[in-house]
Scaffold this motif. Structure first.
Motif, short mmCIF file in Angstrom:
data_model
loop_
_atom_site.label_atom_id
_atom_site.label_comp_id
_atom_site.label_asym_id
_atom_site.label_seq_id
_atom_site.Cartn_x
_atom_site.Cartn_y
_atom_site.Cartn_z
N ASN A 96 -5.40 4.46 -2.48
CA ASN A 96 -6.78 4.71 -2.06
C ASN A 96 -7.42 5.92 -2.72
O ASN A 96 -8.59 6.19 -2.51
CB ASN A 96 -6.91 4.78 -0.53
N ARG A 126 3.12 7.20 7.20
CA ARG A 126 2.68 8.14 6.15
C ARG A 126 2.68 9.56 6.70
O ARG A 126 2.32 9.79 7.84
CB ARG A 126 1.27 7.78 5.68
N MET A 165 -3.94 -5.74 7.55
CA MET A 165 -3.10 -4.57 7.31
C MET A 165 -1.86 -4.72 8.22
O MET A 165 -1.67 -5.76 8.83
CB MET A 165 -3.88 -3.29 7.63
N SER A 166 -1.03 -3.68 8.30
CA SER A 166 0.22 -3.82 9.06
C SER A 166 0.00 -4.33 10.49
O SER A 166 0.76 -5.16 10.99
CB SER A 166 0.95 -2.47 9.13
N ILE A 198 -7.92 0.48 -3.29
CA ILE A 198 -8.38 -0.06 -2.00
C ILE A 198 -9.25 0.92 -1.24
O ILE A 198 -9.85 0.57 -0.24
CB ILE A 198 -7.17 -0.49 -1.13
N MET A 218 -13.70 -8.08 0.60
CA MET A 218 -12.69 -7.30 1.31
C MET A 218 -13.30 -6.73 2.58
O MET A 218 -14.49 -6.42 2.61
CB MET A 218 -12.21 -6.16 0.40
N ARG A 244 -2.97 -6.24 2.81
CA ARG A 244 -2.71 -4.88 2.31
C ARG A 244 -1.80 -4.16 3.31
O ARG A 244 -2.24 -3.71 4.35
CB ARG A 244 -4.04 -4.13 2.15
N ILE A 245 -0.51 -4.11 2.96
CA ILE A 245 0.48 -3.63 3.94
C ILE A 245 1.11 -2.32 3.49
O ILE A 245 1.73 -2.25 2.43
CB ILE A 245 1.61 -4.67 4.12
N GLY A 246 0.93 -1.29 4.28
CA GLY A 246 1.54 0.01 3.97
C GLY A 246 2.68 0.34 4.92
O GLY A 246 3.86 0.24 4.58
N THR A 247 2.32 0.73 6.14
CA THR A 247 3.29 1.22 7.12
C THR A 247 4.46 0.25 7.35
O THR A 247 5.61 0.69 7.44
CB THR A 247 2.58 1.49 8.46
N LYS A 262 0.03 4.45 -0.89
CA LYS A 262 -0.65 5.76 -0.82
C LYS A 262 0.19 6.76 -0.02
O LYS A 262 0.79 6.38 0.98
CB LYS A 262 -2.03 5.60 -0.18
N VAL A 286 0.85 -1.20 0.00
CA VAL A 286 0.00 0.00 0.00
C VAL A 286 0.89 1.24 0.00
O VAL A 286 1.50 1.61 0.99
CB VAL A 286 -0.97 -0.01 1.20
N ILE A 326 -12.23 -4.33 6.42
CA ILE A 326 -11.28 -3.62 7.30
C ILE A 326 -11.77 -3.79 8.73
O ILE A 326 -12.90 -3.40 9.05
CB ILE A 326 -11.24 -2.11 6.95
#
Ligand SMILES: *Cc1c(COP(=O)(O)O)cnc(C)c1O
Length: 227
Positions: free
Chosen positions: A47, A220, A195-196, A68, A152, A211-214, A26, A24, A154
């Motif tokens: 996103n 962010r 997620m993370s 997402i 999906m 869905r991994i961002g951080t 974003k 992820v 959250i």
């Protein structure tokens, strides 16, 4: 830890579970995405429509772009020609618009139905009844330019692991009951959860896409983002 190392560690951790890594990206600049790409990551999640289009324009064309975040019907046209999977389909109206724009672009668009599983009211998604009536309506089989690939969700942002596990289990049960109904069964294989902060629990509950961002790119910084 570098982005490269983070990608390698995640891939190693999830690959034995038949789970895919959505990086992820974003708010992060294209340089960071390129770094992940150079570490062989090919699937990225964004996103916001404008941000995803801008990144798609300048980055390698074999990237799979996943949307997402919440999608407004009037913005579908900007991504219809290249988006690889839309995780956040939460209404019949949106589904019909995606079908229309996919037809114009002469392709099929892969979609997940987003289900509201969290306690927070602010989060988007269909509830269980809306999902089942959509499936039973027969509409989906009439939309020739859409592939519904799965669901999906959250989870609630909470320290309470039992709460998170409960929400993931609820979604997995819904997934199983929808999969058991024709005509969706074919190709209906994806469960996008995790997620993370909660991906380990998600994988235990049968996630096929985290869905991994951080945990890949670091925190962010929304203040410098243009969106
Ligand atoms: C931002 C976002 C993520 C990634 O969150 P992290 O906690 O940074 O891993 C996953 N899914 C959705 C829908 C998001 O908006």
């Amino acid at each position: 830890m570098s982005i490269k190392n983070n990608i390698a560690l995640f891939k190693r951790e999830i690959e034995s579970f038949n789970c895919k890594l959505i990086a992820v990206s974003k708010t992060h600049p294209v340089e960071k995405i390129q770094e992940a790409y150079d570490a062989d990551q090919r699937i990225f999640g964004e996103n916001k429509v404008q941000e995803m289009v801008a990144k798609w324009e300048v980055l390698p064309k074999d990237i799979e772009w996943h949307l997402i975040g919440h999608l407004q019907t009037n913005k579908v046209k900007y991504i219809a020609h290249f988006v690889s999977l839309i995780h956040s389909v939460d209404s019949q109206k949106l589904l019909e618009e995606i079908n229309k724009q996919a037809k114009k672009a002469n392709r099929k668009i892969n979609c997940l139905l987003q289900i509201h599983i969290a306690e927070e009211e602010t989060k988007f998604g269909l509830d269980a009844n809306e999902l089942l009536s959509l499936v039973d309506s027969g509409l989906i089989s009439k939309l020739d330019h859409i592939n519904i690939k799965g669901l999906m969700g959250i989870a609630t942002l909470t320290e309470d692991k039992n709460q998170i596990i409960k929400e993931f289990k609820h979604l997995k049960n819904l997934f199983d009951s929808v999969k058991a109904r024709m005509p969706l069964a074919e190709g209906f294989n994806e469960l996008s959860i995790g997620m993370s902060s909660d991906y380990k629990m998600a994988i235990e509950q049968g996630s096929t896409m985290v869905r991994i961002g951080t945990a890949i790119f670091g925190e962010r910084n929304y203040s410098t983002s243009t969106n």
